[in-house]
Design an enzyme around this catalytic site. Structure first.
Site, PDB file in Angstrom:
ATOM      1  N   ASP A 107      -2.294   6.193  -3.449  1.00  0.00           N
ATOM      2  CA  ASP A 107      -1.116   5.574  -2.868  1.00  0.00           C
ATOM      3  C   ASP A 107      -0.687   4.401  -3.744  1.00  0.00           C
ATOM      4  OD1 ASP A 107      -3.322   4.039  -2.241  1.00  0.00           O
ATOM      5  OD2 ASP A 107      -2.543   3.395  -0.300  1.00  0.00           O
ATOM      6  N   ASP A 145      -5.776   2.207  -3.070  1.00  0.00           N
ATOM      7  CA  ASP A 145      -6.994   1.979  -2.297  1.00  0.00           C
ATOM      8  C   ASP A 145      -7.404   3.220  -1.520  1.00  0.00           C
ATOM      9  OD1 ASP A 145      -5.090   1.970  -0.281  1.00  0.00           O
ATOM     10  OD2 ASP A 145      -5.712   0.073   0.608  1.00  0.00           O
ATOM     11  N   SER A 153       0.813  -1.212   0.000  1.00  0.00           N
ATOM     12  CA  SER A 153       0.000   0.000   0.000  1.00  0.00           C
ATOM     13  C   SER A 153       0.851   1.269   0.000  1.00  0.00           C
ATOM     14  CB  SER A 153      -0.965  -0.036   1.191  1.00  0.00           C
ATOM     15  OG  SER A 153      -1.924   0.972   1.116  1.00  0.00           O
ATOM     16  N   ASP A 194      -1.074   1.178  -3.932  1.00  0.00           N
ATOM     17  CA  ASP A 194      -2.023   0.199  -4.463  1.00  0.00           C
ATOM     18  C   ASP A 194      -3.371   0.821  -4.783  1.00  0.00           C
ATOM     19  OD1 ASP A 194      -2.942   0.546  -1.850  1.00  0.00           O
ATOM     20  OD2 ASP A 194      -3.493  -1.551  -1.596  1.00  0.00           O
TER      21      ASP A 194
END
Length: 448
Positions: free
Chosen positions: A241, A245, A104, A243
């Protein structure tokens, strides 16, 4: 030894904490646990596997694919794709399992392993515990036609973008937007979705090389986005960010629009359309009091949870609510996605701006953030923070002083011997003074 799974999968230093051996063993154990629970009953099991661009994801993804296939699971390897994109494909394809290799917003040396069950939902604690308990157990290995088959699939990104664009309640035509992709998993998906929705897009952080994810860019480093918005004269900027999410934004003046403001905007838009289930927004205890006051005035009830997106999701699913999230910009819109989705959030935030025909700063002003001060108090007995009479008396005195336009929150750290003292007040100097006073009490009364 502590629990292997944290609040968001298994995460740590890649090739030290999160190794290829661990990735393979976890995948095998997950296949066994889900299979024994009946998740694969009556059909050949299928999994979707994807990752963010960091270099360690290449060998970790290969290990996960190998583990699943060796356990008899057919694997659809979609390569680099945002975490919510994997969740969507698990749902859309009817797969039994999804696996994401990503840390992440963490720096590149870290990586993580996250599992999704059928329907794109995160695994409950008890299933994660069962997987951990069955690591490296002896097992009967399938042979011949019973082994899993691996199929690379390059169509996942296109399918995910189509889903995102179809969800937007209003076109973005006429909006000039800067998109910071954090050199992460949304490097193509993010700009493409916004362009297809009609926006004029300028792109930052869209050249991932495996070593630059989150490095000085993205939602944890909004400076470059601010500068680019001002330089381009753009209407807004959005940042993801690694990833993708989560999503934060900046307005045309370069001012940050955080997750609380984003949730406030989306809640009012959904309520206006009659699509905010129960007229409820789910947020964590760290959300700014300004959000709660604004929602109360608009007739929206805020349900608060412990910090962590899994707790937000649990409350949403239990209550049948449609919108929730965190101050960090991790926003969940359950009518469109099973987990936090930065690109989806950006589309719906900008759609509201386009729909109202007003600047983002004005649209986001529905939430007036109160000054918030956070002080970390180290080397204290955090277990006694909520029960110590002297500390409780100091908190009560502070709450009485702040009244209805302020609040106090003491949070023991989950990993360190420290207590976080958070104070909100109508004035910054008052918030700082109260926080410093409480921190001094905590340091004196709970010293190790």
């Amino acid at each position: 030894m502590g629990r292997l799974f944290g609040t968001d999968g298994v995460r740590g230093l890649a090739n030290v904490d999160v190794t290829a051996e661990l990735a393979l063993d976890l995948s095998v154990a997950a296949a066994h646990v889900l299979g024994d629970a009946g998740a694969f009953a009556g059909h050949r099991p299928r999994a979707v596997v994807g990752r963010d661009p960091r270099a360690s994801g290449e060998f970790l993804s290969a290990a996960v694919v190998a583990g699943l296939a060796s356990a008899g699971v057919d694997v659809q390897d979609v390569g680099v794709l945002p975490t919510p994109g994997i969740a969507h494909l698990v749902t859309a394809t009817g797969a039994d399992l999804g696996v994401v290799l990503s840390a992440s917003h963490n720096p590149v040396p870290d990586n993580g392993i996250k599992f999704f069950a059928r329907g794109g939902h995160k695994l409950p604690d008890e299933v994660e515990d069962a997987i951990e308990a069955r690591l490296r157990e002896p097992w009967q290995r399938p042979t011949g036609a019973a082994v899993g088959r691996v199929r690379p699939d390059g169509s996942g990104a296109q399918r995910y973008v189509e889903h995102l664009v179809a969800s937007a309640p209003h076109r973005l035509d006429g909006l000039r937007v800067v998109v910071d992709c954090a050199h992460g998993a949304a490097w193509w998906v993010g700009p493409e979705a916004l362009r297809r929705a009609g926006a004029d897009v300028t792109v930052l952080g869209a050249e991932p090389d495996g070593l630059n994810t989150n490095d000085g860019v993205g939602s944890t480093h909004p400076g470059p986005l601010r500068e680019a918005v001002l330089a381009a004269g753009a209407d807004a900027g959005v940042a993801f960010d690694g990833d993708a999410d989560r999503c934060l934004a900046v307005d045309a003046r370069g001012e940050l629009v955080d997750g609380d403001q984003v949730m406030g905007v989306l809640a009012l838009a959904l309520k206006e359309r009659g699509a905010l289930a129960g007229d409820v927004l789910v947020a964590t205890v760290m959300s700014n009091l300004g959000l709660i006051l604004a929602m109360r005035e608009a007739g929206v009830r805020v349900v608060q949870t412990a910090v962590g997106d899994r707790y937000v999701l649990e409350a949403m699913r239990e209550g049948g609510y449609s919108l929730g999230g965190e101050q960090s910009g991790h926003v969940v819109m359950l009518d469109h996605q099973t987990t936090g989705d930065g690109v989806l959030t950006a589309l719906h935030l900008l759609a509201r701006v386009a729909e109202l025909g007003r600047p983002l700063a004005e649209v986001a002003s529905v939430v007036r953030r109160l000054p918030q001060v956070l002080v970390n108090v180290p080397d204290v007995d955090k277990a006694r923070a909520s029960s110590h009479e002297g500390v409780r008396a100091a908190v009560a005195q502070a709450e009485a002083e702040l009244g209805t336009t302020g609040r106090v929150l003491l949070r023991p750290s989950g990993t360190e011997p420290l207590v976080r003292v958070m104070v909100e007040a109508s004035a910054a100097d008052q918030a700082q003074a109260v926080a410093d006073r409480l921190a001094a009490v905590v340091a004196a009364e709970l010293a190790l």
